[in-house]
Enzyme design. Structure first.
Site, PDB file in Angstrom:
ATOM      1  N   THR A 275       0.849  -1.194   0.000  1.00  0.00           N
ATOM      2  CA  THR A 275       0.000   0.000   0.000  1.00  0.00           C
ATOM      3  C   THR A 275       0.881   1.239   0.000  1.00  0.00           C
ATOM      4  O   THR A 275       1.881   1.315   0.722  1.00  0.00           O
ATOM      5  CB  THR A 275      -0.940   0.031   1.221  1.00  0.00           C
ATOM      6  OG1 THR A 275      -1.835  -1.089   1.137  1.00  0.00           O
ATOM      7  CG2 THR A 275      -1.776   1.301   1.238  1.00  0.00           C
ATOM      8  N   PHE A 277       1.144   5.314   0.600  1.00  0.00           N
ATOM      9  CA  PHE A 277       0.546   6.383   1.396  1.00  0.00           C
ATOM     10  C   PHE A 277       1.156   7.719   0.991  1.00  0.00           C
ATOM     11  O   PHE A 277       2.339   7.798   0.646  1.00  0.00           O
ATOM     12  CB  PHE A 277       0.803   6.159   2.895  1.00  0.00           C
ATOM     13  CG  PHE A 277       0.148   4.926   3.463  1.00  0.00           C
ATOM     14  CD1 PHE A 277      -1.052   5.004   4.156  1.00  0.00           C
ATOM     15  CD2 PHE A 277       0.746   3.685   3.313  1.00  0.00           C
ATOM     16  CE1 PHE A 277      -1.638   3.876   4.684  1.00  0.00           C
ATOM     17  CE2 PHE A 277       0.161   2.548   3.836  1.00  0.00           C
ATOM     18  CZ  PHE A 277      -1.032   2.642   4.526  1.00  0.00           C
TER      19      PHE A 277
END
Length: 378
Positions: A275, A277
């Site tokens: 992921t 960010f």
């Protein structure tokens, strides 16, 4: 020939082997640099298997297949080790140049122990003050209501795709991107103390986490899946309930935070699960080492509009890393396109391209310019 003659020949071959192995290692380093620049993992088990199979098929002896497998496994292992070391050295150099955020308040979405919290600490260090927020809406208001100085928002998962809530709220805000971080996502089955895998009949987690563990859940149909708002919050809830029949799917950090017991590890269907960010601030700052920027362009619903907007990038050889389209609120059939651009706002080609877009009456907004993050080495 005598033994000494043979040994002299072996010594010559050893030097040639060493030269060729170092030449191979230099090529492996170039491959590693290309992979990290493209956001790919250094570990490629398919490629490694193909190398070993190809060398086994080409082997004419007297080394047997076992020897070939062991030799090339060792070569591949050492290649990946020096690739990882090069990435780590680059990360250390980036850390040395990192801004000092001290004890700044950094907001993230989710409960304490969430992957977002892990990402904030990885990017900014242990000294920051972490501010958990329950929803994306409250996250993007946390600077405005003076509960945080910065925001860390998830923007993309390598399996689930873009986090549209973050994209839309970012566009509606007056925030700027000043950094990014990428972390691996590894899911654990977490129960309360005293529980065991055999006792679990229900598991809860965020819908995306449940979806990323489909193979595990399909192999265990006796476990009922329950959708929840976040991963770490699910762990907090099952620990407080103390029911040995219930478990949660979340990261190791959440288990440590709430005293949960890890019953199974690596539940995710794919190990290539990451992921990304974005670090957001109210202050716009374009650092000298920025090599990436995020733009949004708004286009009318007419033939050729997207082509006309993208052609200036292609003409100048500017790399578009990502393109994502979203409807513009209140303007039916018009779309905003987010463009991840490889380059700097200080690059002449980028400056000229942005000027050409604006001269062509293409609505253009720079959401941030920042140093790109690397995918962590396995």
């Amino acid at each position: 020939m005598s033994i000494e003659d043979w040994r002299t020949e072996i010594n010559t071959l050893d030097r040639e082997l060493l030269r060729l192995l170092n030449q191979r290692a230099r090529l492996a380093l170039k491959v590693g640099e290309s992979k990290t620049a493209s956001g790919l993992s250094l570990c490629d088990h398919t490629r490694e298997r193909e190398v070993i199979e190809r060398m086994s098929e080409a082997n004419e002896g007297p080394l047997d297949d076992r020897a070939i497998v062991e030799l090339f496994r060792a070569i591949i292992h050492e290649s990946r080790r020096i690739q990882t070391r090069a990435v780590d050295q680059s990360s250390e150099e980036q850390a040395a140049n990192r801004l000092d955020f001290g004890d700044a308040r950094v907001a993230f979405q989710g409960a304490p122990g969430a992957f977002s919290e892990q990402a904030a600490v990885q990017l900014l260090g242990e000294k920051i003050r972490l501010v958990p927020r329950p929803t994306f809406e409250s996250l993007f208001l946390s600077i405005e209501d003076d509960s945080a100085d910065y925001i860390l928002a998830p923007i993309e998962n390598s399996l689930a795709g873009f986090v549209h809530a973050s994209f839309d709220l970012l566009l509606d805000s007056k925030l700027y991107i000043i950094g990014e971080v990428i972390i691996p996502i590894s899911h654990c089955l977490i129960g309360c103390p005293g529980s065991s895998f055999e006792t679990i009949v229900a598991v809860e987690s965020h819908p995306v986490a449940l979806d990323q563990c489909r193979r595990f859940l399909a192999a265990n149909p006796q476990i009922k899946r329950i959708a929840a708002e976040d991963t770490a919050g699910s762990v907090e809830r099952i620990i407080s309930q103390g029911d040995p029949a219930r478990a949660a799917i979340a990261g190791q950090r959440a288990a440590e935070k709430y005293g949960g017991v890890i019953l199974r590890e690596h539940l995710e269907d794919s190990s290539e699960n990451y992921t990304r960010f974005l670090l957001l601030s109210t202050a716009q700052g374009f650092t000298e080492d920025a090599d990436k920027l995020l733009l949004v362009i708004v286009l009318p619903h007419q033939a050729g509009a997207l082509y006309s907007a993208l052609e200036p990038f292609a003409r100048r050889g500017i790399d578009l890393l990502k393109i994502e389209g979203r409807p513009v609120k209140g303007r039916p059939w018009e779309y905003g396109f987010y463009l991840d651009v490889g380059g700097s706002v200080h690059d002449r080609d980028v400056i000229e391209t942005l000027a050409e877009l604006r001269n062509g009456r293409v609505e253009t907004r720079i959401l941030g310019a920042y140093r790109s993050a690397r995918v962590p080495a396995d």
